[in-house]
Design an enzyme around this catalytic site. Sequence first.
Site, PDB file in Angstrom:
ATOM      1  N   GLU A 186      36.437  44.734  38.852  1.00  0.00           N
ATOM      2  CA  GLU A 186      35.111  44.551  39.453  1.00  0.00           C
ATOM      3  C   GLU A 186      34.728  43.092  39.269  1.00  0.00           C
ATOM      4  OE1 GLU A 186      33.559  46.477  41.292  1.00  0.00           O
ATOM      5  OE2 GLU A 186      34.544  48.383  40.892  1.00  0.00           O
ATOM      6  N   CYS A 220      25.948  40.799  39.164  1.00  0.00           N
ATOM      7  CA  CYS A 220      26.955  40.698  40.231  1.00  0.00           C
ATOM      8  C   CYS A 220      26.385  41.228  41.538  1.00  0.00           C
ATOM      9  CB  CYS A 220      28.197  41.469  39.838  1.00  0.00           C
ATOM     10  SG  CYS A 220      27.813  43.142  39.342  1.00  0.00           S
TER      11      CYS A 220
HETATM   12  P1  NAD Z   1      34.974  35.929  33.107  1.00  0.00           P
HETATM   13  O1  NAD Z   1      35.955  36.258  34.165  1.00  0.00           O
HETATM   14  O2  NAD Z   1      34.891  34.536  32.627  1.00  0.00           O
HETATM   15  O3  NAD Z   1      35.257  36.807  31.799  1.00  0.00           O
HETATM   16  C1  NAD Z   1      35.290  38.211  31.842  1.00  0.00           C
HETATM   17  C2  NAD Z   1      36.123  38.716  30.691  1.00  0.00           C
HETATM   18  O4  NAD Z   1      37.492  38.349  30.903  1.00  0.00           O
HETATM   19  C3  NAD Z   1      35.727  38.140  29.336  1.00  0.00           C
HETATM   20  O5  NAD Z   1      35.779  39.145  28.355  1.00  0.00           O
HETATM   21  C4  NAD Z   1      36.796  37.087  29.105  1.00  0.00           C
HETATM   22  O6  NAD Z   1      37.006  36.795  27.743  1.00  0.00           O
HETATM   23  C5  NAD Z   1      38.000  37.778  29.709  1.00  0.00           C
HETATM   24  N1  NAD Z   1      39.128  36.879  30.030  1.00  0.00           N
HETATM   25  C6  NAD Z   1      39.094  35.544  30.268  1.00  0.00           C
HETATM   26  N2  NAD Z   1      40.350  35.083  30.486  1.00  0.00           N
HETATM   27  C7  NAD Z   1      41.192  36.142  30.412  1.00  0.00           C
HETATM   28  C8  NAD Z   1      42.598  36.309  30.570  1.00  0.00           C
HETATM   29  N3  NAD Z   1      43.406  35.286  30.844  1.00  0.00           N
HETATM   30  N4  NAD Z   1      43.114  37.539  30.434  1.00  0.00           N
HETATM   31  C9  NAD Z   1      42.309  38.592  30.179  1.00  0.00           C
HETATM   32  N5  NAD Z   1      40.975  38.509  30.000  1.00  0.00           N
HETATM   33  C10 NAD Z   1      40.416  37.291  30.118  1.00  0.00           C
HETATM   34  O7  NAD Z   1      33.547  36.451  33.626  1.00  0.00           O
HETATM   35  P2  NAD Z   1      32.121  36.275  32.910  1.00  0.00           P
HETATM   36  O8  NAD Z   1      31.701  34.857  33.074  1.00  0.00           O
HETATM   37  O9  NAD Z   1      32.131  36.890  31.560  1.00  0.00           O
HETATM   38  O10 NAD Z   1      31.202  37.217  33.834  1.00  0.00           O
HETATM   39  C11 NAD Z   1      30.589  36.768  35.006  1.00  0.00           C
HETATM   40  C12 NAD Z   1      31.330  37.306  36.211  1.00  0.00           C
HETATM   41  O11 NAD Z   1      31.394  38.718  36.144  1.00  0.00           O
HETATM   42  C13 NAD Z   1      30.623  36.994  37.528  1.00  0.00           C
HETATM   43  O12 NAD Z   1      31.567  36.564  38.470  1.00  0.00           O
HETATM   44  C14 NAD Z   1      30.058  38.346  37.946  1.00  0.00           C
HETATM   45  O13 NAD Z   1      29.879  38.511  39.328  1.00  0.00           O
HETATM   46  C15 NAD Z   1      31.078  39.276  37.410  1.00  0.00           C
HETATM   47  N6  NAD Z   1      30.514  40.633  37.274  1.00  0.00           N
HETATM   48  C16 NAD Z   1      30.936  41.594  38.148  1.00  0.00           C
HETATM   49  C17 NAD Z   1      30.435  42.882  38.084  1.00  0.00           C
HETATM   50  C18 NAD Z   1      30.906  43.948  39.033  1.00  0.00           C
HETATM   51  O14 NAD Z   1      30.786  45.111  38.694  1.00  0.00           O
HETATM   52  N7  NAD Z   1      31.437  43.593  40.188  1.00  0.00           N
HETATM   53  C19 NAD Z   1      29.506  43.192  37.098  1.00  0.00           C
HETATM   54  C20 NAD Z   1      29.090  42.203  36.213  1.00  0.00           C
HETATM   55  C21 NAD Z   1      29.624  40.923  36.301  1.00  0.00           C
END
Ligand code: NAD
Length: 476
Positions: free
Chosen positions: A245, A279
């Site tokens: 997501e 999001c």
């Molecule tokens: P992010 O992608 O930076 O991080 C998300 C998670 O992924 C964190 O726990 C991070 O530590 C982890 N991560 C980072 N690098 C990784 C890797 N190489 N391998 C595995 N995991 C890794 O996102 P964020 O800044 O925490 O959140 C904001 C984003 O989330 C926005 O783009 C928002 O739209 C999205 N979001 C989407 C939804 C949805 O349901 N569509 C809901 C909430 C937030």
Amino acid sequence: MRPLLINGEWLTTSHASENINPSDTSDVIDSFAQAGLAETQDAISAADAAFASWSLSTPQKRHDILKTAGDEIMRRKDEIGELLSREEGKILAEGIGETVRAAQIFLFFAAESLRLTGDKVASVRPGVEVDITREPAGVVGIITPWNFPVAIPAWKIAPALCYGNTVVFKPAELVPACSWTIVDILHRAGLPAGVLNLVMGAGSVVGQCMVDDARVNAITFTGSVGTGARIAKDSLPHMRRLQLEMGGKNPLVILDDADLDVAVDVAVNGSYYSTGQRCTASSRLIVTEGIHARFVEAVAERLNNLVVDHALKPGTDIGPVVDATQLEQDCAYIETARREGGNLRTGGALLKRDTQGYYLSPALITDTTPDMRINREEVFGPVASVMRVRDYDEALSVANDSEFGLSAGICTTSLKYASDFKRKSEVGMVMVNLPTAGVDYHVPFGGRKNSSLGPREQGSYAKEFYTTVKTAYTAP
Ligand code: NAD
């Protein structure tokens, strides 16, 4: 130091990370143990070992644990809601509301544990019986973002456990306190050792280790498109099931025939509440000519009256941006929009308050066009842009002109346009006269295009990801 949970044991580490309140950067919430590769691998081993027994546990046992946890979260909603607001920066009412929702999710999946059914189908061959059953997917890796620190972990952990999976959970670096609290509650509710493991730490270390480990049978991730794409690519060699997501650039269409008060409420709520860090936030406001001037005027006036301040202060409407990096990104997008020809109608100013925090006044940018970066890329802050269009047909076409497809909304009093929009929006969730953000907890959640990959989350549809289907044939 708040420890990791691995194989039923709380474990401290040599390295810890401090958690800072974005409303007041002098307020250190706590410090949290940080997992490395060894701890993450231990957590995966524990989940792997616990699977055989947990996958065969009775529905009653799963029900009772999820129910106990849901009840405790509900009982402690004020305290956990406050922690959430302190940690993430959304206002207290939103923090408590999100906590209540998490409790409801646990209670929903407690009941779902008792409801897992299969099918018995007549075979095309004489005398043969066909049984179709669902089995748990295995070890599930759960990776979550910072913007819903209680609800998103809840809507992933609850169905994972409900359907008999074991879990390795990695919360976002910025919000470990809420995750730790939820895991502590589940642990005390009676989960056997290894069924739920908590590994806090860096995404590039802990998250990547989960992705690279073949023993993780399924990964459910919420976060940015970039990280999601990387997880998808690195998961390919393991042929595992994925649920991603990701971002949104959600349109809200306002037609000439809309009720202006409703449209302004829907836009202000959907675009700016929770500091726009949802999001599903409506960041593209697509407005037809006849209502455009009145709508922009009314939204700007409402924004000027919103109180931006400490998330826990009574009377605050909008809390701080989550951290310095996100604040920088929000400001950079506002600047780019202006450079590309947008008009900053109101907001977009850094604010000083009694406490040192990341305060930004809600920004409304008018006179934008679909090709501008502000209308193509996710900002993830209290920033929305307005595009003026001729009529409904142009509004629909602009709304669908996006790489994202999570949520879309329309404000109209016309049944004809509302019905057409529901049918033709290229998204997973459509709202009529309601904000694009704010969804029920018992129905499917998710999107299309670059916003989502894999089966839907939440409600009984969650079983499509957390279970795998088996078809068994029996001859007499
Ligand atoms: P992010 O992608 O930076 O991080 C998300 C998670 O992924 C964190 O726990 C991070 O530590 C982890 N991560 C980072 N690098 C990784 C890797 N190489 N391998 C595995 N995991 C890794 O996102 P964020 O800044 O925490 O959140 C904001 C984003 O989330 C926005 O783009 C928002 O739209 C999205 N979001 C989407 C939804 C949805 O349901 N569509 C809901 C909430 C937030």
